[in-house]
Design a protein around this motif. Structure first.
Motif, short mmCIF file in Angstrom:
data_model
loop_
_atom_site.label_atom_id
_atom_site.label_comp_id
_atom_site.label_asym_id
_atom_site.label_seq_id
_atom_site.Cartn_x
_atom_site.Cartn_y
_atom_site.Cartn_z
N ILE A 28 9.82 8.07 0.52
CA ILE A 28 10.64 6.86 0.52
C ILE A 28 9.78 5.63 0.80
N VAL A 29 8.86 5.74 1.76
CA VAL A 29 7.99 4.61 2.08
C VAL A 29 7.14 4.22 0.88
N VAL A 30 6.60 5.21 0.18
CA VAL A 30 5.76 4.92 -0.99
C VAL A 30 6.58 4.26 -2.10
N LEU A 65 -2.06 3.11 2.19
CA LEU A 65 -0.87 2.28 2.13
C LEU A 65 -0.87 1.25 3.25
N VAL A 66 -1.22 1.68 4.45
CA VAL A 66 -1.25 0.76 5.59
C VAL A 66 -2.30 -0.32 5.39
N ALA A 108 -1.85 4.04 -9.04
CA ALA A 108 -0.97 5.19 -8.87
C ALA A 108 -1.23 6.24 -9.94
N ALA A 109 -1.49 5.79 -11.18
CA ALA A 109 -1.77 6.74 -12.27
C ALA A 109 -3.05 7.53 -12.01
N VAL A 110 -4.02 6.90 -11.36
CA VAL A 110 -5.26 7.60 -11.03
C VAL A 110 -5.07 8.50 -9.80
N SER A 115 -1.69 5.23 -2.63
CA SER A 115 -0.87 6.10 -1.78
C SER A 115 0.13 6.94 -2.56
N SER A 116 0.21 6.74 -3.87
CA SER A 116 1.18 7.49 -4.67
C SER A 116 0.90 8.98 -4.72
#
Length: 217
Positions: A31-33, A96-97, A69-71, A122-123
């Protein structure tokens, strides 16, 4: 009495980790991501003014996240198989942080793009989370737990847009990224405290032979 003594853990042996909290913690991370991915959508029209850049250039604040994210999605999954899924999950939440802090401190285009790219890395949380579930949960619980983790993306996206719009309308736009950083810290601490490290390793040659049965000496 003797049976109870027989079932007690032997001295010096660590008790098996509890997995009851694994699913909600991993779902919260998802959810955070997904919240992070929708943060800038309500302020896309104002980004050229905020960052003193053209609309074409500020579009990279979204594009950088998508490219990263794709990578990260396949790469983090592979690294998790090789070096530890929980370890890579912590790395992902850490990115992410850090990315949220960089974006929260930015008033120009380049730091914003860097921060958003770090956020996009972060994905890998979602594939790593699903891999951890496969290692930790019994088969009868795996299907529903995997569905919950996958659904967290939709939940985060559905919540992210109205929450981000509300924050952008009532507070300084940097607050979007500080809230993302705060949620990322909570998820990072929860993973570190409640998610066990999987002992399953593949692909690095140190814990299992490769497909031809060869193992380094």
């Amino acid at each position: 009495m003797s049976d109870a003594l027989d079932r007690s853990p032997t001295p010096g042996t660590a008790a098996p980790p509890r997995t009851g909290a694994v699913v909600p913690v991993l779902a919260f991370g998802g959810i955070v991501v997904s919240l992070m991915q929708t943060l800038v959508i309500p302020i896309v029209g104002q980004l050229p003014q905020y960052l003193n850049a053209s609309a074409a250039d500020t579009a990279w604040a979204i594009t950088a996240t998508l490219l990263a994210a794709a990578v990260a999605t396949p790469v983090m999954g592979r690294l998790g198989d090789m070096y530890g899924k929980r370890r890579m999950l912590l790395v992902s939440m850490g990115m992410l942080v850090v990315g949220s802090v960089v974006a929260g401190l930015s008033d120009t285009l380049v730091p914003m793009i860097v921060g958003r790219a770090l956020q996009g890395l972060s994905s890998g949380v979602i594939p790593l989370g699903i891999s951890i579930l496969r290692d930790e949960l019994p088969a009868e619980k795996l299907g529903s737990a995997t569905a919950m983790i996958s659904a967290s993306l939709g939940v985060g996206g559905a919540l992210g847009l109205p929450i981000a719009a509300l924050i952008a309308d009532n507070f300084d736009w940097h607050m979007l990224f500080w809230i993302s950083a705060g949620l990322g810290v909570v998820a990072l601490v929860a993973v570190a405290s409640l998610v066990p490290e999987s002992k399953v390793r593949t692909g690095d040659g140190s814990t299992c032979p490769d497909r031809w049965g060869w193992r380094p000496v």
